[in-house]
Write an enzyme that holds these catalytic residues in place. Structure first.
Site, short mmCIF file in Angstrom:
data_model
loop_
_atom_site.label_atom_id
_atom_site.label_comp_id
_atom_site.label_asym_id
_atom_site.label_seq_id
_atom_site.Cartn_x
_atom_site.Cartn_y
_atom_site.Cartn_z
N SER A 64 0.81 -1.22 0.00
CA SER A 64 0.00 0.00 0.00
C SER A 64 0.84 1.27 0.00
CB SER A 64 -0.90 -0.02 1.24
OG SER A 64 -1.38 1.27 1.55
N GLY A 65 0.62 2.13 -0.97
CA GLY A 65 1.32 3.42 -0.99
C GLY A 65 0.98 4.26 0.24
N LEU A 66 -0.29 4.19 0.65
CA LEU A 66 -0.69 4.94 1.85
C LEU A 66 0.05 4.42 3.07
CD1 LEU A 66 -2.54 6.87 3.47
CD2 LEU A 66 -4.22 5.02 3.54
N ASP A 76 0.76 10.51 1.55
CA ASP A 76 0.63 9.62 0.39
C ASP A 76 0.39 10.50 -0.83
OD1 ASP A 76 0.10 7.49 -1.32
OD2 ASP A 76 -1.96 7.22 -0.60
N ASP A 103 0.81 -1.38 -5.25
CA ASP A 103 0.18 -0.10 -5.55
C ASP A 103 1.29 0.79 -6.11
OD1 ASP A 103 -1.04 2.39 -5.47
OD2 ASP A 103 -1.20 2.45 -3.27
N ASP A 105 0.81 3.75 -7.58
CA ASP A 105 0.33 5.14 -7.69
C ASP A 105 0.02 5.48 -9.15
OD1 ASP A 105 0.45 5.53 -4.90
OD2 ASP A 105 2.59 5.85 -5.03
N GLU A 132 -2.85 4.02 -11.34
CA GLU A 132 -4.12 4.76 -11.35
C GLU A 132 -4.08 5.91 -12.35
OE1 GLU A 132 -3.45 5.37 -7.16
OE2 GLU A 132 -3.62 7.54 -7.37
N LYS A 138 0.27 12.28 -7.71
CA LYS A 138 -1.08 12.05 -7.19
C LYS A 138 -1.15 12.44 -5.71
CE LYS A 138 -1.57 8.89 -4.47
NZ LYS A 138 -1.94 7.48 -4.62
N ASN A 140 -3.50 11.01 -2.16
CA ASN A 140 -4.38 9.93 -1.74
C ASN A 140 -5.84 10.23 -2.08
OD1 ASN A 140 -6.23 8.67 0.62
ND2 ASN A 140 -4.51 7.32 0.19
N SER A 141 -6.55 9.20 -2.51
CA SER A 141 -7.91 9.36 -3.02
C SER A 141 -8.89 9.93 -2.00
CB SER A 141 -8.43 8.00 -3.51
OG SER A 141 -7.58 7.48 -4.49
N ARG A 176 -6.27 1.27 -12.56
CA ARG A 176 -7.16 1.75 -11.49
C ARG A 176 -7.93 2.98 -11.94
NH1 ARG A 176 -5.05 2.90 -5.37
NH2 ARG A 176 -6.12 4.88 -5.00
N HIS A 207 -12.29 2.45 -7.95
CA HIS A 207 -12.14 3.02 -6.61
C HIS A 207 -13.30 3.98 -6.35
CE1 HIS A 207 -10.25 3.41 -2.90
NE2 HIS A 207 -9.29 4.28 -3.15
#
Ligand code: SPV
Ligand code: MG
Length: 320
Positions: A64-66, A76, A103, A105, A132, A138, A140-141, A176, A207
């Site tokens: 996980s990037g986060l 992130d 992930d 990114d 993504e 980027k 974080n979403s 993604r 997502h």
């Protein structure tokens, strides 16, 4: 296909081990995707977390990037470099027998960066890379604002570049979709998903960030392409993996729950120690050292030491 377990290969150099695990990791992931029911992945940011996911019974680890960013005390937001994230993903891939899904990114730049990334992640033994369709860098979403998408055509180029760069057929390339996160509608998500599938993606990840699973369920209902779909039920957590699977999802990623569980547990333990002035009150709530030793491979270490470390003379020891 049987999964190669790195800890059963004490004689192999780590690079060989990585290559071996990688080849079987990607194939193992493809096998999992062929089986009925959901494939469940848990997020991790180091080999210990990856082993906890594996021991709990998860089918795969989500690098996980986060989580990795948070573990470094960083946002992130493409602050860490590809090499830093790759090093963590590789360390997890050599530490567990289940496939590692990375992930990646926004692919760390344009299509050329994606090609470089795919070569490195594949060589590092990673089973799948997920890129993504957000602008690089980027964020974080779940952070409001600045959720900007690249044009679909540009992202199709990144997907095609990823597929052209892999050297073995097994590596799974996941495209993604961030359309719902960025405030676009279902039509845009579907239009982009179909374009990415046609560009060669092996899987798409839809997502979403609302409380309700409905937008994701609607996407799954309307998805007509043969590629399987991954979902990340972080904010819409009331829906079960079986319900998502019944709706058509194949890969269910619990992206950051290990990190969040450990933050809560560590904070509670630290607060109790300071409040009570000793650790007695938490001893039955913290993991015994024997489990720590087990998780870090102390048994295999001692076994290898017995076999391979030949001392000429016993050194003096204060404990003898
Ligand atoms: C991550 O784990 O870094 C992800 C998933 O990309 S999420 O944080 O839910 O966007
Ligand atoms: Mg991420």
């Amino acid at each position: 296909m049987g999964v190669l377990r790195s800890h059963q290969l004490p004689g192999m150099a780590s690079a060989e081990r990585a290559a071996g695990v990688g080849a079987s990791g990607a194939a193992a992931l493809r096998d999992l995707l062929e089986r009925p029911g959901p494939v469940r992945a848990a997020g991790a940011h180091n080999p210990l977390g990856a082993r906890l996911a594996e021991r709990a019974g998860f089918d795969a680890v989500w690098s996980s990037g986060l989580e990795i960013s948070a573990s470094q005390g960083l946002p992130d937001a493409d602050i860490l470099t590809m090499s830093e994230l790759l090093a963590v993903a590789q360390s997890m891939a050599v530490s567990v027998g289940v496939p590692v899904i990375a992930d990646c990114d926004a692919g760390y730049g344009n299509a050329s960066n994606v090609m470089h990334m795919v070569r490195r992640y594949e060589a590092a033994g990673i089973a799948a890379v997920c890129v993504e369709d957000k602008c690089y860098p980027k964020v974080n979403s779940f952070i409001p604002g600045r959720q900007e998408l690249v044009a679909a055509e540009e992202f199709c180029g990144k997907v095609a570049a990823a597929k052209s760069a892999q050297t073995r057929d097994e590596l799974v390339v996941i495209a993604r979709l961030e359309a719902l996160v960025a405030g676009w509608d279902l039509d845009e998500a579907l239009r982009r998903g179909e374009a990415y599938a046609e560009a060669g993606a092996d899987m798409v990840l839809i997502h979403a960030k609302g409380d309700s699973p409905q937008p994701v369920l609607d996407f799954l209902k309307l998805w007509r392409m043969p590629q399987p779909v991954a979902v990340v039920p972080t904010t819409y957590h009331t829906v079960t993996a079986d319900e998502l699977s019944a709706a058509g999802a194949k890969l269910v990623i619990y992206a950051n729950h290990g990190l969040r569980a450990s933050i809560t547990a560590v904070s509670e333990a630290f607060d109790t120690i300071l409040r009570e002035g000793r650790t007695t009150g938490i001893e039955d709530r913290i993991t015994p050292l024997s489990t720590v030793f087990d998780l870090q491979g102390m048994g295999q270490f001692l076994e290898a030491e017995q076999r391979f470390v030949h001392r000429k003379a016993q050194p003096e020891s204060a404990t003898r």
